[in-house]
Every structure is written in structure tokens, then in C-alpha cells.
Design an enzyme around this catalytic site. Sequence first.
Site, PDB file in Angstrom:
ATOM      1  CD  GLU A 105      30.978  35.809 -31.726  1.00  0.00           C
ATOM      2  OE1 GLU A 105      31.717  35.037 -32.271  1.00  0.00           O
ATOM      3  OE2 GLU A 105      31.396  36.802 -31.113  1.00  0.00           O
ATOM      4  CG  HIS A 106      24.946  39.750 -28.413  1.00  0.00           C
ATOM      5  ND1 HIS A 106      24.253  38.703 -28.964  1.00  0.00           N
ATOM      6  CD2 HIS A 106      24.592  39.781 -27.099  1.00  0.00           C
ATOM      7  CE1 HIS A 106      23.515  38.125 -28.039  1.00  0.00           C
ATOM      8  NE2 HIS A 106      23.699  38.767 -26.894  1.00  0.00           N
TER       9      HIS A 106
END
Length: 383
Positions: free
Chosen positions: A294-295
Amino acid sequence: MRLRNLVAWLGLAGILMPFFFYAPGIRFPGLTTLPPVARAALPIWLGLRSPSSLSLLFVSDLMPENLVLYLPPMPHLIHPLSDVQTPNIGGGTRIWQFCVVLKNAKIGSDCNICSHVFVENDVIIGDRVTIKCGVQIWDGLRIADDVFVGPNVTFTNDPFPRSLQHPDKYAITTIQRGASIGASATILPGISIGRGAMVGAGAMVTRDVPPYAIVRGNPARISGYTQEQPTPVPPLPLTAFPTAQMKGVDFVRLTKASDLRGSLLAVELAKHIPFPVKRMFYVMNVPSHHVRGEHAHIQCHQLLVCLQGSVTVTADNGTSREEWVLDRPENGLHILPLTWAAQWRYSDNAVLAVFASHSYDSADYIRDYEEYLKIVHEGSCKV
Ligand SMILES: CC(C)(COP(=O)(O)OP(=O)(O)OC[C@H]1O[C@@H](n2cnc3c(N)ncnc32)[C@H](O)[C@@H]1OP(=O)(O)O)[C@@H](O)C(=O)NCCC(=O)NCCS
């Protein structure tokens, strides 16, 4: 005879009304200098974006080319049975019966606020937002454009409430553009619901919801990602080598040899991995409902190899999104810098190996999806 007169009057009023109604409108003289094609296209585009500007189409069709074009001060509709104290309401917004809106709230245009909605003061609501019946929008709520809030959704802004005691500042809860919240979901204070996410009916949202994720249950867990952008997840035949359509991701074939003694996976760092490797780490024992990643990285390349079990990877380059199931160690997934990626749906026994081009550097991470979109679309980078 009387009926004919009435029809004639109505017809005349229909023709004249836009001139009277819009005469005090905002002047945009520049529009008359646009070429005819652009003049024709602009109102259609505006009409599609916002239903309340359909009237503009009507007006601009009636205006001769050499006249200044007046834009309508798009009206909003407030039902007389509501108490709306704020003047900050955009054009085309409709507020139905038995709503209370306090004086500092800001509501954008073309919103539909259904009956029995309460909006407090420190609230910002974007354009084209739908809020169904029975919702309270407390101080600290930030609702971006195109959000849908289902009936009886409960927002909260005080994590530890006590009667007659008020926190100095309320938690800020953010619902990003295009997200939807199903009926009766509860959103705890300070949560961010990511762009395009879908919160299931009755969900109890206790953690931030990633962009485009579907969450449900109590506590809410990710059950999938929305398919609104192309997200093919074909079940691969055993011999298949996956491909990526989108930019920012590539598959790399590693060498695997299997026989009765077991399997061997060989990674020639210089040959197989398209960047010099500085670091390697393993991810394992992840409870299946947890999402990792998630980045995006600013500079670091990564190669993901699922050594055992399976893991789903969703990648996003700010324009398109794709999803794959990594379930064979010979299929390495190369994630380039400035590609947003999440790994989720880990099988019980999954072991994910990650080869990285850089040593760990927290400044290399972009963890906020909205910031990520700004960087890829506007080219601004914090380092
Ligand atoms: C969460 C949601 C988006 C999932 O939709 P979907 O991906 O099409 O899911 P499905 O209907 O295929 O259901 C898949 C599974 O999730 C379960 N499920 C679906 N919605 C659920 C929810 N809100 N909470 C808990 N479980 C849910 C189903 O029972 C099914 O379980 P099973 O696999 O054990 O049979 C949808 O069910 C939902 O809640 N939509 C919001 C509806 C709403 O509130 N609308 C407001 C306007 S009136």
C-alpha cells in the site's frame, strides 16, 4: 380558446425566461471569442459533468454569436421544511425535507442531500455528493467529490466520548473522491476512506480503507478491490507466464527446477533482476485479511517472488490498475518506482521474497494515495 391562450403564454414565457432569469448571472465574455466548435462542445461537456448546467446549453444556443454570454447563477433547492443556515451551498444542490445544516458548513454543487440529514459546522462536502436519509455529518468530516453516503451511515468524531465534555479538536475523517459507503456502516473517528473504495452495508470501519478496496464486516476487512478500472485476474494455466498490460510493472521469469527430490529456484542477480540488488527481505505469517505494501517508492525498484503459497498483488500507475495472483516462484513481479502497489489475500503458508534496489529509506515511501496521484500527474516530488 382559454387553453390556447394559456399554451401561448407558457410558450412565450419559456422562450423569455432564460434571459430574465440569467441576466444577473456571471459574465464570461471570453467565451464568445471561442471558435464555434468549442462553443458548442463546452456546454455539452458542462452539461454532462453537472446536470444543473444543462440550462447553459439552452442559453448558449439562444445567444447570437456577437452577444456576451451570461452564465446562470445555478440555483440550489432547499425544501421549506428544512433549517439550512449556511450560505455556502453550490449551484444545483438539493436539500430535501427535515434537514438541519449549521452556518459554517460548506456544501458543493449538484449534491443531493436527502431528508433527515444533519450537517454540523466544521464540515466540507464536495460536488456531486449523495447523502441518503438519516445521516449525521459531524464536525471534522471532509467528503470529496462524487462520494455516495448510504442511508443511516454513522460517522463519529470523538474516540472516547463523555457527556458534556468536548475534545479541543475533533478528529478529521476523510472520504476521498468517488468512494461509496453502504447503508448503516459505522466509520470510527479519524478514518480515511480511500478514493473509489466501497464500504459494505453494516460494516464497522476501524482502520483506513485503501483506495478502490471493498471492505465489509465487523471489524471491516478487505474482501476485494473494485473492478472499475481494468483489473483482469485470469486463473493462469500451470504453464502460463503472466503479463502486465499497464506501465510500471513487468514480469521476470526465474529458473525453477523440480524433480522427485523437491524444487530449486535459482536467481542470477545480474541476469534475472533488472536492477542492482542492495537489500532483500521476506514477508510471511501474514493473517490473510491483512494488506501489506500500500505505497509507492520514489526511487526503489522491487522484485516480488512468492516462494510458497499465494499472494494477490494490485498495482496502480495513477492511470490504470491491474491485479495478479503470484502463486509460482518462477514468476517474479518487478514493480518500478512511482508505481503504487498493495499485496493482500495471503494464503496461510505464503512466503514472499522481495529484492530491492535501495537500502531502507523511509523518505523513499509515498504512503498517501492522493499525494501519489499528485506526484505522478503533476510531477512534483517531495525529494
Ligand atoms: C459489500 C458489497 C459491495 C459486496 O458486493 P459484492 O462484491 O457484489 O458481494 P456479493 O454480493 O457477491 O457477496 C460476496 C460475499 O460477501 C457477503 N457480503 C456481501 N455484502 C456484505 C456485507 N455488507 N457485509 C457482510 N457480508 C457481505 C455475501 O454474503 C457473500 O458471502 P458468501 O461468499 O459467504 O456467500 C455489497 O454487498 C454491499 O454491502 N453494498 C452496499 C449496499 C448498500 O448499502 N447500498 C446503499 C444504497 S440503498
